[in-house]
Design an enzyme around this catalytic site. Structure first.
Site, PDB file in Angstrom:
ATOM      1  N   ALA A   1       4.215   1.320   7.973  1.00 36.26           N
ATOM      2  CA  ALA A   1       5.079   0.146   8.191  1.00 36.26           C
ATOM      3  C   ALA A   1       4.761  -0.675   9.289  1.00 36.26           C
ATOM      4  CB  ALA A   1       6.669   0.807   8.540  1.00 36.26           C
TER       5      ALA A   1
ATOM      6  N   TYR B   1      -8.669 -21.909   2.367  1.00 39.32           N
ATOM      7  CA  TYR B   1      -8.654 -22.499   3.873  1.00 39.32           C
ATOM      8  C   TYR B   1     -10.109 -22.864   4.201  1.00 39.32           C
ATOM      9  CZ  TYR B   1      -4.066 -19.768   4.323  1.00 39.32           C
ATOM     10  OH  TYR B   1      -2.918 -19.597   4.340  1.00 39.32           O
TER      11      TYR B   1
ATOM     12  N   TYR C   1      -1.630 -10.682  14.626  1.00 43.33           N
ATOM     13  CA  TYR C   1      -1.335  -9.565  13.749  1.00 43.33           C
ATOM     14  C   TYR C   1      -2.454  -8.455  14.177  1.00 43.33           C
ATOM     15  CZ  TYR C   1      -2.663  -6.454   9.789  1.00 43.33           C
ATOM     16  OH  TYR C   1      -2.884  -5.491   9.098  1.00 43.33           O
ATOM     17  N   SER C   2      -3.745  -9.023  14.199  1.00 46.19           N
ATOM     18  CA  SER C   2      -4.682  -7.883  14.649  1.00 46.19           C
ATOM     19  C   SER C   2      -4.497  -7.182  16.070  1.00 46.19           C
ATOM     20  CB  SER C   2      -6.160  -8.523  14.234  1.00 46.19           C
ATOM     21  OG  SER C   2      -6.395  -9.441  14.897  1.00 46.19           O
TER      22      SER C   2
ATOM     23  N   ILE D   1       0.830  -1.187   0.081  1.00 49.35           N
ATOM     24  CA  ILE D   1       0.032   0.043  -0.029  1.00 49.35           C
ATOM     25  C   ILE D   1       0.881   1.340   0.052  1.00 49.35           C
ATOM     26  CG2 ILE D   1      -1.941   1.014   1.007  1.00 49.35           C
ATOM     27  CD1 ILE D   1      -2.779  -1.584   2.491  1.00 49.35           C
TER      28      ILE D   1
ATOM     29  N   PRO E   1      -4.818 -23.151  -2.747  1.00 49.73           N
ATOM     30  CA  PRO E   1      -5.144 -23.433  -1.383  1.00 49.73           C
ATOM     31  C   PRO E   1      -6.379 -22.784  -0.732  1.00 49.73           C
ATOM     32  CG  PRO E   1      -3.081 -22.627  -1.411  1.00 49.73           C
ATOM     33  CD  PRO E   1      -3.610 -22.476  -2.793  1.00 49.73           C
TER      34      PRO E   1
ATOM     35  N   THR F   1      -6.327  -1.457  10.258  1.00 46.08           N
ATOM     36  CA  THR F   1      -7.103  -2.233   9.436  1.00 46.08           C
ATOM     37  C   THR F   1      -8.697  -2.640  10.211  1.00 46.08           C
ATOM     38  OG1 THR F   1      -7.211  -4.607   9.567  1.00 46.08           O
ATOM     39  CG2 THR F   1      -5.651  -3.988  11.144  1.00 46.08           C
ATOM     40  N   ASP F   2      -9.362  -3.253   9.530  1.00 41.24           N
ATOM     41  CA  ASP F   2     -10.782  -3.562  10.192  1.00 41.24           C
ATOM     42  C   ASP F   2     -10.785  -4.748  10.975  1.00 41.24           C
ATOM     43  OD1 ASP F   2     -10.484  -5.447   8.086  1.00 41.24           O
ATOM     44  OD2 ASP F   2     -12.401  -5.066   7.149  1.00 41.24           O
ATOM     45  N   GLU F   3      -9.378  -5.609  10.929  1.00 41.71           N
ATOM     46  CA  GLU F   3      -9.430  -6.836  11.664  1.00 41.71           C
ATOM     47  C   GLU F   3      -9.167  -6.529  13.221  1.00 41.71           C
ATOM     48  OE1 GLU F   3      -6.769  -9.515   9.835  1.00 41.71           O
ATOM     49  OE2 GLU F   3      -6.939  -8.555   8.089  1.00 41.71           O
TER      50      GLU F   3
ATOM     51  N   LYS G   1      -2.067  -4.789  15.818  1.00 38.93           N
ATOM     52  CA  LYS G   1      -2.608  -3.616  15.500  1.00 38.93           C
ATOM     53  C   LYS G   1      -3.408  -2.768  16.091  1.00 38.93           C
ATOM     54  CE  LYS G   1      -1.969  -1.892  11.556  1.00 38.93           C
ATOM     55  NZ  LYS G   1      -0.979  -1.251  11.001  1.00 38.93           N
TER      56      LYS G   1
ATOM     57  N   ARG H   1     -14.599 -11.484   3.273  1.00 33.15           N
ATOM     58  CA  ARG H   1     -13.695 -10.161   3.392  1.00 33.15           C
ATOM     59  C   ARG H   1     -14.404  -9.120   2.515  1.00 33.15           C
ATOM     60  NH1 ARG H   1     -12.594 -12.852   6.845  1.00 33.15           N
ATOM     61  NH2 ARG H   1     -10.037 -13.606   7.521  1.00 33.15           N
TER      62      ARG H   1
ATOM     63  N   ASN I   1     -14.208 -15.948   0.127  1.00 36.65           N
ATOM     64  CA  ASN I   1     -13.141 -16.359  -0.482  1.00 36.65           C
ATOM     65  C   ASN I   1     -13.175 -17.342  -1.809  1.00 36.65           C
ATOM     66  OD1 ASN I   1     -11.779 -14.818   1.451  1.00 36.65           O
ATOM     67  ND2 ASN I   1     -11.260 -16.638   2.891  1.00 36.65           N
TER      68      ASN I   1
HETATM   69  P1  NAD Z   1       3.503  -4.762   3.380  1.00 36.81           P
HETATM   70  O1  NAD Z   1       3.567  -6.140   4.355  1.00 36.81           O
HETATM   71  O2  NAD Z   1       2.962  -4.882   1.955  1.00 36.81           O
HETATM   72  O3  NAD Z   1       4.470  -3.496   3.661  1.00 36.81           O
HETATM   73  C1  NAD Z   1       4.991  -3.349   4.788  1.00 36.81           C
HETATM   74  C2  NAD Z   1       6.163  -2.503   4.539  1.00 36.81           C
HETATM   75  O4  NAD Z   1       6.617  -2.246   5.894  1.00 36.81           O
HETATM   76  C3  NAD Z   1       7.394  -3.057   3.744  1.00 36.81           C
HETATM   77  O5  NAD Z   1       7.918  -2.320   3.086  1.00 36.81           O
HETATM   78  C4  NAD Z   1       8.385  -3.493   5.013  1.00 36.81           C
HETATM   79  O6  NAD Z   1       9.612  -3.465   4.363  1.00 36.81           O
HETATM   80  C5  NAD Z   1       8.099  -2.200   6.079  1.00 36.81           C
HETATM   81  N1  NAD Z   1       8.511  -2.654   7.406  1.00 36.81           N
HETATM   82  C6  NAD Z   1       7.983  -3.652   8.033  1.00 36.81           C
HETATM   83  N2  NAD Z   1       8.852  -3.658   9.285  1.00 36.81           N
HETATM   84  C7  NAD Z   1       9.393  -2.504   9.342  1.00 36.81           C
HETATM   85  C8  NAD Z   1      10.197  -1.825  10.323  1.00 36.81           C
HETATM   86  N3  NAD Z   1      10.543  -2.587  11.576  1.00 36.81           N
HETATM   87  N4  NAD Z   1      10.685  -0.920   9.924  1.00 36.81           N
HETATM   88  C9  NAD Z   1      10.429   0.005   8.621  1.00 36.81           C
HETATM   89  N5  NAD Z   1       9.783  -0.761   7.709  1.00 36.81           N
HETATM   90  C10 NAD Z   1       9.209  -1.918   8.069  1.00 36.81           C
HETATM   91  O7  NAD Z   1       2.255  -4.322   4.037  1.00 36.81           O
HETATM   92  P2  NAD Z   1       0.692  -3.384   3.513  1.00 36.81           P
HETATM   93  O8  NAD Z   1      -0.040  -4.526   2.926  1.00 36.81           O
HETATM   94  O9  NAD Z   1       1.368  -2.600   2.301  1.00 36.81           O
HETATM   95  O10 NAD Z   1      -0.058  -2.488   4.517  1.00 36.81           O
HETATM   96  C11 NAD Z   1       0.409  -1.335   4.982  1.00 36.81           C
HETATM   97  C12 NAD Z   1       0.031  -0.916   6.276  1.00 36.81           C
HETATM   98  O11 NAD Z   1      -1.680  -1.141   6.018  1.00 36.81           O
HETATM   99  C13 NAD Z   1       0.150  -1.958   7.615  1.00 36.81           C
HETATM  100  O12 NAD Z   1       0.055  -0.983   8.593  1.00 36.81           O
HETATM  101  C14 NAD Z   1      -1.260  -2.754   7.483  1.00 36.81           C
HETATM  102  O13 NAD Z   1      -1.594  -3.011   8.806  1.00 36.81           O
HETATM  103  C15 NAD Z   1      -2.222  -1.801   6.889  1.00 36.81           C
HETATM  104  N6  NAD Z   1      -3.375  -2.343   6.066  1.00 36.81           N
HETATM  105  C16 NAD Z   1      -3.394  -3.133   5.234  1.00 36.81           C
HETATM  106  C17 NAD Z   1      -4.405  -4.023   4.588  1.00 36.81           C
HETATM  107  C18 NAD Z   1      -4.104  -4.933   3.619  1.00 36.81           C
HETATM  108  O14 NAD Z   1      -5.131  -5.443   2.941  1.00 36.81           O
HETATM  109  N7  NAD Z   1      -2.903  -5.036   2.784  1.00 36.81           N
HETATM  110  C19 NAD Z   1      -5.404  -3.392   4.971  1.00 36.81           C
HETATM  111  C20 NAD Z   1      -5.770  -2.502   5.862  1.00 36.81           C
HETATM  112  C21 NAD Z   1      -4.574  -1.843   6.445  1.00 36.81           C
HETATM  113  P1  TYD Z   2      -5.452 -12.800   3.435  1.00 37.79           P
HETATM  114  O1  TYD Z   2      -5.109 -12.368   2.100  1.00 37.79           O
HETATM  115  O2  TYD Z   2      -4.202 -13.271   4.142  1.00 37.79           O
HETATM  116  O3  TYD Z   2      -5.859 -11.468   4.163  1.00 37.79           O
HETATM  117  P2  TYD Z   2      -6.489 -11.198   5.920  1.00 37.79           P
HETATM  118  O4  TYD Z   2      -6.350 -12.814   6.541  1.00 37.79           O
HETATM  119  O5  TYD Z   2      -5.678 -10.486   6.355  1.00 37.79           O
HETATM  120  O6  TYD Z   2      -7.907 -11.156   5.672  1.00 37.79           O
HETATM  121  O7  TYD Z   2      -6.327 -13.756   3.572  1.00 37.79           O
HETATM  122  C1  TYD Z   2      -7.680 -13.457   2.891  1.00 37.79           C
HETATM  123  C2  TYD Z   2      -8.632 -14.684   3.142  1.00 37.79           C
HETATM  124  O8  TYD Z   2      -8.465 -15.690   2.246  1.00 37.79           O
HETATM  125  C3  TYD Z   2      -8.816 -15.004   4.412  1.00 37.79           C
HETATM  126  O9  TYD Z   2      -9.986 -15.532   4.853  1.00 37.79           O
HETATM  127  C4  TYD Z   2      -7.912 -16.269   4.550  1.00 37.79           C
HETATM  128  C5  TYD Z   2      -7.978 -16.733   3.197  1.00 37.79           C
HETATM  129  N1  TYD Z   2      -6.747 -17.306   2.418  1.00 37.79           N
HETATM  130  C6  TYD Z   2      -6.829 -18.689   1.780  1.00 37.79           C
HETATM  131  O10 TYD Z   2      -7.990 -19.317   1.771  1.00 37.79           O
HETATM  132  N2  TYD Z   2      -6.002 -19.329   1.338  1.00 37.79           N
HETATM  133  C7  TYD Z   2      -4.734 -18.378   1.264  1.00 37.79           C
HETATM  134  O11 TYD Z   2      -3.902 -19.208   0.726  1.00 37.79           O
HETATM  135  C8  TYD Z   2      -4.598 -17.380   1.768  1.00 37.79           C
HETATM  136  C9  TYD Z   2      -3.318 -16.489   1.650  1.00 37.79           C
HETATM  137  C10 TYD Z   2      -5.704 -16.889   2.298  1.00 37.79           C
END
Ligand code: NAD
Ligand code: TYD
Length: 364
Positions: free
Chosen positions: A84, A220, A163-164, A13, A218, A136-138, A167, A227, A262
């Site tokens: 981050a 789950y 994780y959640s 993101i 795969p 996150t919404d989690e 956060k 989602r 899913n």
């Molecule tokens: P991502 O895992 O793709 O990227 C995380 C980035 O943070 C990476 O570039 C990593 O190198 C950096 N990072 C990790 N640990 C670090 C540290 N100790 N110091 C500095 N940098 C560090 O994650 P994302 O999916 O882009 O998510 C970004 C943010 O948005 C997160 O806070 C996540 O909780 C939040 N978020 C993600 C989603 C989603 O669907 N991906 C949804 C809602 C909120």
């Molecule tokens: P994910 O992309 O890991 O996001 P989050 O767990 O943060 O919502 O997973 C999205 C949904 O897909 C979640 O219900 C778990 C499921 N999932 C699978 O069924 N198979 C997979 O290999 C992965 C990675 C996720």
């Protein structure tokens, strides 16, 4: 010129956000990207901006007090956009401490350094400073299947995964800084994102990559977990609106009203891949629903997430613009055009991760 300190800008993101901001504001802004480059961080995501005089990359850990203090001392930061984090639920089940370290302690350090640097000495903060904490919404836990149940900003926190929970801990710290110091911040709690540059450990890019490589898909448990999917650019626009229009101290839920099971997601990916691949491509015939494999469920797997985005719509006029099928098509096209990116991120340690995470799961 406004200076943004973006943390985690080399991730999914964060890199989309940096592209979005330069596309929207051009040379009127400066962005300093602080990223530790974990497995999820990839500077290649930003190669088109890396030589811009308005962009600076600093490789640093958000937990490193000296390094973060230095960045604040060197740059006159107006706005922090804090992405981050360790972001993958499955990894958090295996390595919970790392999530506490980065997500809780790293956020505490970011808050402390910003507060130290932004404090005017009399307990106030200069106009225009803002810390946007991207969450996150989690944190709200799991909803029942009842279609009228949604997450609101007032929904009590009830996280289930490490994780959640981490956060949620970071959100609570931000709330406490707002309440205790009137620290100028906002929190956004967004639903599942998808789009370009997403690391193929998450559902959508993992399924695209597996299908293209003829590997099983795969799913789950029973595949009926729900989602609420949002195209990443819509999330970036929501954050931009929060920075420019939101009252300080407000929290916003961001989501697409796009709930899907899913299994529906996986079937849509199969269909769109088959539509997008040329008829002559030998991979096309091999991609079908027979690749779907139901595997052992994730521990503590949340059943349903669904955001009520009413507040951000009412206050800031935000709504998602990208319909799901269009977003999936754009995403698949991006991966087709960037197969070398996918190959690079899945070489090295990726297959070790994959084997450890999926090799141990029984088919059901
Ligand atoms: P991502 O895992 O793709 O990227 C995380 C980035 O943070 C990476 O570039 C990593 O190198 C950096 N990072 C990790 N640990 C670090 C540290 N100790 N110091 C500095 N940098 C560090 O994650 P994302 O999916 O882009 O998510 C970004 C943010 O948005 C997160 O806070 C996540 O909780 C939040 N978020 C993600 C989603 C989603 O669907 N991906 C949804 C809602 C909120
Ligand atoms: P994910 O992309 O890991 O996001 P989050 O767990 O943060 O919502 O997973 C999205 C949904 O897909 C979640 O219900 C778990 C499921 N999932 C699978 O069924 N198979 C997979 O290999 C992965 C990675 C996720």
């Amino acid at each position: 010129m406004k200076t943004y300190l973006v943390t985690g800008g080399c991730g999914f993101i964060g890199s989309n956000f940096i592209h979005y901001m330069f596309r929207t504001y051009g040379e009127t802004i400066r962005i300093v990207n602080v990223d530790a480059l974990t497995y999820a961080g990839n500077p290649e995501n930003l190669k088109d901006v890396e030589n811009s005089p308005n962009y600076r990359f600093v490789r640093a850990d958000i937990c490193d007090k000296e390094a973060i203090r230095r960045v604040f001392a060197e740059e006159d930061v107006d706005v922090v956009v804090h992405f981050a984090a360790e972001s993958h639920v499955d990894r958090s089940i295996v390595q919970p401490e790392l999530f506490v370290q980065t997500n809780v302690l790293g956020t505490a350090n970011m808050l402390n350094c910003a507060r130290e640097q932004w404090n005017d000495g009399d307990g106030t903060f200069r106009e225009g400073r803002r810390f946007v904490h991207v969450s996150t919404d989690e944190v709200y836990g799991s909803l029942p299947e009842d279609p009228d149940a949604y997450f609101y900003e007032t929904t009590p926190y009830a996280p289930h995964s490490p994780y959640s929970a981490s956060k949620a801990g970071s959100d609570m710290l931000v709330r406490s800084y707002m309440d205790t110091y009137r620290f100028p911040a906002n929190i956004t709690n967004c639903s599942n994102n998808y789009g370009p540059y997403q690391f193929p450990e998450k559902l959508i890019p993992l399924m695209i990559n597996n299908a293209l490589n003829g590997r099983s898909l795969p799913v789950y448990g029973d595949g009926r977990n729900v989602r609420d999917w949002l195209y990443v650019e819509d999330h970036c626009r929501a954050i931009d609106l929060v920075i420019h229009k939101a009252e300080l101290f407000e929290t916003y839920n961001v989501g697409g009203h796009n709930e899907k099971q899913n299994i529906e997601i996986v079937k849509t990916i199969i269909e769109v891949l088959r539509e997008e691949l040329p008829e002559t491509d030998p991979r096309r015939e091999k991609i079908g629903e027979d690749l779907i494999t139901y595997v052992e469920d994730r521990k503590g797997h949340d059943r349903r997430y669904a955001i009520a985005p009413d507040k951000i719509h009412r206050d800031l006029g935000w709504e998602p613009k990208t319909m799901f099928r269009e977003g999936i098509r754009k995403t698949i096209r991006w991966y087709f055009e960037n197969m070398d990116w996918m190959e690079r991120v899945t070489s090295g340690d990726y297959m070790k991760y994959y084997d450890a995470m999926y090799g141990g799961r029984k088919e059901i």
